[in-house]
Design an enzyme around this catalytic site. Sequence first.
Site, mmCIF file in Angstrom:
data_model
loop_
_atom_site.group_PDB
_atom_site.id
_atom_site.type_symbol
_atom_site.label_atom_id
_atom_site.label_comp_id
_atom_site.label_asym_id
_atom_site.label_seq_id
_atom_site.Cartn_x
_atom_site.Cartn_y
_atom_site.Cartn_z
ATOM 1 N N GLU A 91 0.840 -1.195 0.000
ATOM 2 C CA GLU A 91 0.000 0.000 0.000
ATOM 3 C C GLU A 91 0.878 1.249 0.000
ATOM 4 O O GLU A 91 2.015 1.226 0.467
ATOM 5 C CB GLU A 91 -0.893 0.021 1.248
ATOM 6 C CG GLU A 91 -1.928 -1.105 1.240
ATOM 7 C CD GLU A 91 -2.930 -1.017 2.390
ATOM 8 O OE1 GLU A 91 -4.127 -1.147 2.127
ATOM 9 O OE2 GLU A 91 -2.514 -0.797 3.548
ATOM 10 N N CYS A 339 -0.416 6.364 10.090
ATOM 11 C CA CYS A 339 0.816 5.701 10.534
ATOM 12 C C CYS A 339 0.495 4.376 11.192
ATOM 13 O O CYS A 339 -0.344 4.303 12.088
ATOM 14 C CB CYS A 339 1.528 6.548 11.586
ATOM 15 S SG CYS A 339 1.987 8.156 11.031
HETATM 16 N N1 SAH Z 1 9.401 1.281 9.517
HETATM 17 C C1 SAH Z 1 9.640 2.690 9.645
HETATM 18 C C2 SAH Z 1 8.471 3.504 9.077
HETATM 19 C C3 SAH Z 1 7.218 3.284 9.882
HETATM 20 S S1 SAH Z 1 5.809 4.250 9.824
HETATM 21 C C4 SAH Z 1 9.850 3.030 11.109
HETATM 22 O O1 SAH Z 1 9.784 2.147 11.946
HETATM 23 O O2 SAH Z 1 10.139 4.187 11.400
HETATM 24 C C5 SAH Z 1 6.030 5.765 10.526
HETATM 25 C C6 SAH Z 1 5.801 5.863 12.031
HETATM 26 O O3 SAH Z 1 4.528 5.390 12.485
HETATM 27 C C7 SAH Z 1 6.833 5.092 12.821
HETATM 28 O O4 SAH Z 1 7.360 5.931 13.795
HETATM 29 C C8 SAH Z 1 6.014 3.990 13.421
HETATM 30 O O5 SAH Z 1 6.614 3.445 14.556
HETATM 31 C C9 SAH Z 1 4.731 4.703 13.700
HETATM 32 N N2 SAH Z 1 3.605 3.811 13.980
HETATM 33 C C10 SAH Z 1 3.494 2.493 13.755
HETATM 34 N N3 SAH Z 1 2.301 2.021 14.166
HETATM 35 C C11 SAH Z 1 1.628 3.089 14.660
HETATM 36 C C12 SAH Z 1 0.325 3.267 15.198
HETATM 37 N N4 SAH Z 1 -0.504 2.242 15.323
HETATM 38 N N5 SAH Z 1 -0.018 4.505 15.589
HETATM 39 C C13 SAH Z 1 0.803 5.554 15.434
HETATM 40 N N6 SAH Z 1 2.037 5.452 14.926
HETATM 41 C C14 SAH Z 1 2.448 4.235 14.541
#
Ligand code: SAH
Length: 347
Positions: A91, A339
């Site tokens: 996605e 996110c």
């Molecule tokens: N794999 C990368 C990109 C992830 S997405 C990373 O770990 O940074 C971007 C952000 O969203 C990351 O900081 C991730 O930890 C966060 N994230 C993941 N699940 C989430 C959720 N359920 N709610 C809010 N943020 C979340």
Amino acid sequence: MNNYLELPPDKLAALFRDWQLPEYRIKQIRRWIYARKITDFEHMTDLPKTVRSLLAEKFGSILRSKELKHHISDDASQKLLLELEDGERIECVLLQNDRHHRTACISTQVGCAMQCSFCASGMDGFVRNLTRGEMLEQLLRLNVLLPQDERLTHIVVMGIGEPMLNLDALLDALGEATRSDGLDISVRRVTISTVGIPVGIRKLADAVVQTGKGYKLAVSLHAPNDTLRSQIIPYNLRTSIADIFSATDAYFDKTGRRVTFEYTLIESLNDQPEHITQLAGLLRHRTALVNVIPLNPVLALNFRAPSGKAVQHFVERLEACGIQVKVRFRKGDKIAAACGQLRRGES
Ligand code: SAH
């Protein structure tokens, strides 16, 4: 069959020489793909018909994935579910705001091996890295969702997958996206978010120095001590907050770019007064920004979002300690595009 988006400039030039096509044809094609959003050779009308047919025969189509779903949210976020040539699915998301930011959020892997406990992207396991072309294709597909006179202004590498585990292909794709005759997105408007893999961060710092492309780095901290961080981010057992900070300090020293620390706020878990004190202790003497992300609930994962009041309290207390803080407002959650809500499969 050759795959157009997979070919770096030198390989493409060599092929065109083999086929006795002049090099300026490549420039013409670039203009069609990136500036005019046309990805069908047939429609590249300033190329002679014979050249168009030759290219169609040699490359087939420029875009290789199938668009399985296109969700549009009432906050103008849009999400695409793409099926890749081998049947795997990913996605990607287009985010828009009233400051004319048109942001592409792209995935770097099919699934994710990191298994962070609050994130949906790892729930179906890890399959493989995406290629340079598959990452570029996400950008092109999101770019055409915009009206013809608008284009992408920002990229956040925050979709599915851990970018540092697929860094070479990612840098290749971003190199193309930030070329002035590519998507022409300023490097300063490209953010790479990582779970915090020190060797990857150091490698990125070296690449920035070498290429002069100063991408913004964001690190998913989410907890201010190793005990708590390891509970929610299994990868932390293989590293430590201290190791991550020594790598981000090096990133700042080498690139001059302030690092962002993402902090997904989860009710009762990492939002307590001692967490604020510890976090402030980590950042007080550093040039850094904390990006607070109120948890986006993921079905089947047992965590709760903090109340608006709790978020405000957390931010104010942190700011009172002299830390720079920004809240990432929720976007796309109605179509599960926020996110941590992107997945390999149907969501
Ligand atoms: N794999 C990368 C990109 C992830 S997405 C990373 O770990 O940074 C971007 C952000 O969203 C990351 O900081 C991730 O930890 C966060 N994230 C993941 N699940 C989430 C959720 N359920 N709610 C809010 N943020 C979340």
